[in-house]
Design a protein around this motif. Sequence first.
Motif, PDB file in Angstrom:
ATOM      1  N   GLU A 288     -14.027   3.695  -8.988  1.00 30.46           N
ATOM      2  CA  GLU A 288     -12.649   3.497  -9.448  1.00 30.46           C
ATOM      3  C   GLU A 288     -11.654   4.255  -8.572  1.00 30.46           C
ATOM      4  O   GLU A 288     -10.583   3.744  -8.241  1.00 30.46           O
ATOM      5  CB  GLU A 288     -12.503   3.926 -10.908  1.00 30.46           C
ATOM      6  N   ARG A 289     -12.014   5.468  -8.185  1.00 26.20           N
ATOM      7  CA  ARG A 289     -11.091   6.262  -7.353  1.00 26.20           C
ATOM      8  C   ARG A 289     -10.836   5.562  -6.014  1.00 26.20           C
ATOM      9  O   ARG A 289      -9.693   5.485  -5.546  1.00 26.20           O
ATOM     10  CB  ARG A 289     -11.667   7.662  -7.135  1.00 26.20           C
ATOM     11  N   PHE A 290     -11.885   5.067  -5.385  1.00 25.09           N
ATOM     12  CA  PHE A 290     -11.703   4.377  -4.100  1.00 25.09           C
ATOM     13  C   PHE A 290     -10.923   3.079  -4.276  1.00 25.09           C
ATOM     14  O   PHE A 290     -10.078   2.732  -3.446  1.00 25.09           O
ATOM     15  CB  PHE A 290     -13.063   4.091  -3.457  1.00 25.09           C
ATOM     16  N   LEU A 291     -11.215   2.344  -5.354  1.00 23.28           N
ATOM     17  CA  LEU A 291     -10.544   1.070  -5.565  1.00 23.28           C
ATOM     18  C   LEU A 291      -9.066   1.268  -5.906  1.00 23.28           C
ATOM     19  O   LEU A 291      -8.216   0.479  -5.471  1.00 23.28           O
ATOM     20  CB  LEU A 291     -11.260   0.290  -6.668  1.00 23.28           C
ATOM     21  N   THR A 292      -8.753   2.309  -6.644  1.00 23.13           N
ATOM     22  CA  THR A 292      -7.341   2.607  -6.935  1.00 23.13           C
ATOM     23  C   THR A 292      -6.611   2.995  -5.663  1.00 23.13           C
ATOM     24  O   THR A 292      -5.477   2.555  -5.419  1.00 23.13           O
ATOM     25  CB  THR A 292      -7.246   3.725  -7.994  1.00 23.13           C
ATOM     26  N   ASP A 293      -7.252   3.806  -4.825  1.00 23.79           N
ATOM     27  CA  ASP A 293      -6.678   4.162  -3.527  1.00 23.79           C
ATOM     28  C   ASP A 293      -6.474   2.904  -2.685  1.00 23.79           C
ATOM     29  O   ASP A 293      -5.422   2.697  -2.069  1.00 23.79           O
ATOM     30  CB  ASP A 293      -7.597   5.150  -2.810  1.00 23.79           C
ATOM     31  N   GLY A 294      -7.473   2.042  -2.685  1.00 21.18           N
ATOM     32  CA  GLY A 294      -7.375   0.821  -1.903  1.00 21.18           C
ATOM     33  C   GLY A 294      -6.297  -0.109  -2.400  1.00 21.18           C
ATOM     34  O   GLY A 294      -5.591  -0.751  -1.601  1.00 21.18           O
ATOM     35  N   LEU A 295      -6.119  -0.209  -3.705  1.00 21.03           N
ATOM     36  CA  LEU A 295      -5.056  -1.053  -4.249  1.00 21.03           C
ATOM     37  C   LEU A 295      -3.678  -0.526  -3.852  1.00 21.03           C
ATOM     38  O   LEU A 295      -2.756  -1.316  -3.606  1.00 21.03           O
ATOM     39  CB  LEU A 295      -5.178  -1.134  -5.773  1.00 21.03           C
ATOM     40  N   ALA A 296      -3.539   0.784  -3.769  1.00 19.22           N
ATOM     41  CA  ALA A 296      -2.276   1.343  -3.288  1.00 19.22           C
ATOM     42  C   ALA A 296      -2.052   0.979  -1.820  1.00 19.22           C
ATOM     43  O   ALA A 296      -0.921   0.664  -1.404  1.00 19.22           O
ATOM     44  CB  ALA A 296      -2.274   2.862  -3.471  1.00 19.22           C
ATOM     45  N   ARG A 297      -3.114   1.006  -1.032  1.00 23.12           N
ATOM     46  CA  ARG A 297      -3.006   0.587   0.366  1.00 23.12           C
ATOM     47  C   ARG A 297      -2.634  -0.899   0.454  1.00 23.12           C
ATOM     48  O   ARG A 297      -1.826  -1.299   1.297  1.00 23.12           O
ATOM     49  CB  ARG A 297      -4.329   0.841   1.091  1.00 23.12           C
ATOM     50  N   LEU A 298      -3.239  -1.700  -0.404  1.00 30.49           N
ATOM     51  CA  LEU A 298      -2.940  -3.126  -0.417  1.00 30.49           C
ATOM     52  C   LEU A 298      -1.475  -3.371  -0.739  1.00 30.49           C
ATOM     53  O   LEU A 298      -0.806  -4.197  -0.093  1.00 30.49           O
ATOM     54  CB  LEU A 298      -3.828  -3.829  -1.449  1.00 30.49           C
ATOM     55  N   ALA A 299      -0.940  -2.646  -1.723  1.00 28.72           N
ATOM     56  CA  ALA A 299       0.457  -2.835  -2.124  1.00 28.72           C
ATOM     57  C   ALA A 299       1.424  -2.479  -0.993  1.00 28.72           C
ATOM     58  O   ALA A 299       2.493  -3.092  -0.859  1.00 28.72           O
ATOM     59  CB  ALA A 299       0.757  -1.985  -3.360  1.00 28.72           C
ATOM     60  N   GLY A 300       1.045  -1.507  -0.171  1.00 27.43           N
ATOM     61  CA  GLY A 300       1.921  -1.081   0.918  1.00 27.43           C
ATOM     62  C   GLY A 300       1.648  -1.760   2.243  1.00 27.43           C
ATOM     63  O   GLY A 300       2.285  -1.450   3.254  1.00 27.43           O
ATOM     64  N   ASP A 301       0.700  -2.701   2.253  1.00 25.72           N
ATOM     65  CA  ASP A 301       0.302  -3.374   3.490  1.00 25.72           C
ATOM     66  C   ASP A 301       0.868  -4.789   3.468  1.00 25.72           C
ATOM     67  O   ASP A 301       0.462  -5.618   2.640  1.00 25.72           O
ATOM     68  CB  ASP A 301      -1.229  -3.416   3.585  1.00 25.72           C
ATOM     69  N   HIS A 302       1.792  -5.076   4.371  1.00 26.07           N
ATOM     70  CA  HIS A 302       2.479  -6.365   4.358  1.00 26.07           C
ATOM     71  C   HIS A 302       1.849  -7.374   5.316  1.00 26.07           C
ATOM     72  O   HIS A 302       2.432  -8.431   5.570  1.00 26.07           O
ATOM     73  CB  HIS A 302       3.959  -6.164   4.679  1.00 26.07           C
ATOM     74  N   ARG A 303       0.679  -7.072   5.820  1.00 21.31           N
ATOM     75  CA  ARG A 303      -0.025  -8.026   6.667  1.00 21.31           C
ATOM     76  C   ARG A 303      -0.665  -9.111   5.817  1.00 21.31           C
ATOM     77  O   ARG A 303      -0.700  -9.028   4.593  1.00 21.31           O
ATOM     78  CB  ARG A 303      -1.089  -7.297   7.504  1.00 21.31           C
ATOM     79  N   GLU A 304      -1.187 -10.124   6.480  1.00 19.86           N
ATOM     80  CA  GLU A 304      -1.841 -11.219   5.779  1.00 19.86           C
ATOM     81  C   GLU A 304      -2.988 -10.697   4.928  1.00 19.86           C
ATOM     82  O   GLU A 304      -3.716  -9.788   5.316  1.00 19.86           O
ATOM     83  CB  GLU A 304      -2.380 -12.234   6.797  1.00 19.86           C
ATOM     84  N   ARG A 305      -3.143 -11.283   3.764  1.00 25.38           N
ATOM     85  CA  ARG A 305      -4.236 -10.920   2.879  1.00 25.38           C
ATOM     86  C   ARG A 305      -5.364 -11.938   2.983  1.00 25.38           C
ATOM     87  O   ARG A 305      -5.134 -13.124   3.226  1.00 25.38           O
ATOM     88  CB  ARG A 305      -3.751 -10.855   1.428  1.00 25.38           C
TER      89      ARG A 305
END
Length: 398
Positions: A288-305
Amino acid sequence: MHRAAAWQTMLAPVLVALTASAAAANPRSDALRAEASRHVYNLDSEEAISLYRQAIAADADDAAAYRGLATALWLSIAFRRGTVTIDDYLGRITKPDSVPLRPPPDTAAAFNSAVERAMELARKRIARSPHDADAHYQLGAAVGLRASYTATVDGTVMSAFRTARQAYDEHEQVLALDPRRKDAGLIVGTYRYVVSALSLPVRWMAYVVGFGGGKERGLAMIEEAAAYNGDNQEDARYALVLIYNREHRYDDALKRLGELREHYPRNRLLWLETGATLVRAGRPADAERFLTDGLARLAGDHRERMYGEEALWYYKRGLARSQQGRTADAEPDLRRALSVQGRNWVYGRTHLELGKLAAKRSDRAGARGEFRTAANLCEQDNDPGPAVEARRWLNTVQ
């Protein structure tokens, strides 16, 4: 169908061995390929494609530059289809007709042009110098790339099987000519490992046509490639993350993932893979800790998903929270996964988890609906394990 799925599982992971590697190119092309490779691993595919094209302009006879371009194009196709995660290669969900998008025709044409040119250049080098180990390496890597694309994108698995044999033979030849070339062990070792895991009839077919087997030897060859200071060292590390997950060697997989996160901090999918590996390892709180960190990275990453990426993130975190018994936190994540674009297997597994939560609170009608939906979606997306689990759960809430 089982045989086709098995070979597809075999062929696809070998692609990780095919990023640009040592070749007789000029220094400018070498430097551009190295920079392009870093961009590939950091999910900057457009920059990588541009740099590989610059490398080709710097040295039109550099087979590795053409192969690097083809690899970057293949990965851009896989990314847009949502088929670049470990989950895609642990089961059978890479079946081509289960993915939602076909490759753009111009990208497919560019891939074919680049890989054909890479093979042509390598064959010319071999014609001039039959005992040139690197020329055989270049040809084997390009042919292996063609086989992987044919299996995972075109879906013509038997054609890929025939092509893969040539890649295997070329890299065995590299090792015969120069045993120091441990980088050639990545393709040979991967094929050996996966052949050993096939059903007996398919395994015998592989032996008959010339593939070697042996799981321990295959894995050892991949580990040697990962320790070898070659240009495909990182590719071998990626391969080991997948194999260690298949072997339930989760601590080893996590160690490799830690190295990769350190080297490629812009690759948010490494956080997703770390969380997913921790879930498989039975460590949901760490996941959960890694996935929460990753979701924050996803929210701040404006590149293609990646196609279906957000759904996968929320499913994985919902699963981690559910495994901790935190129903109130898990259910919103699982509902969020169903509300955004995603693959059917992700939706199916999400409904499976929601069914378990419903059963836990004695909502038998709700659980039945979730389990039926889970089974249907997973079956549609060639994900049989969770489909069987969903039907087993369904029998408990009738």
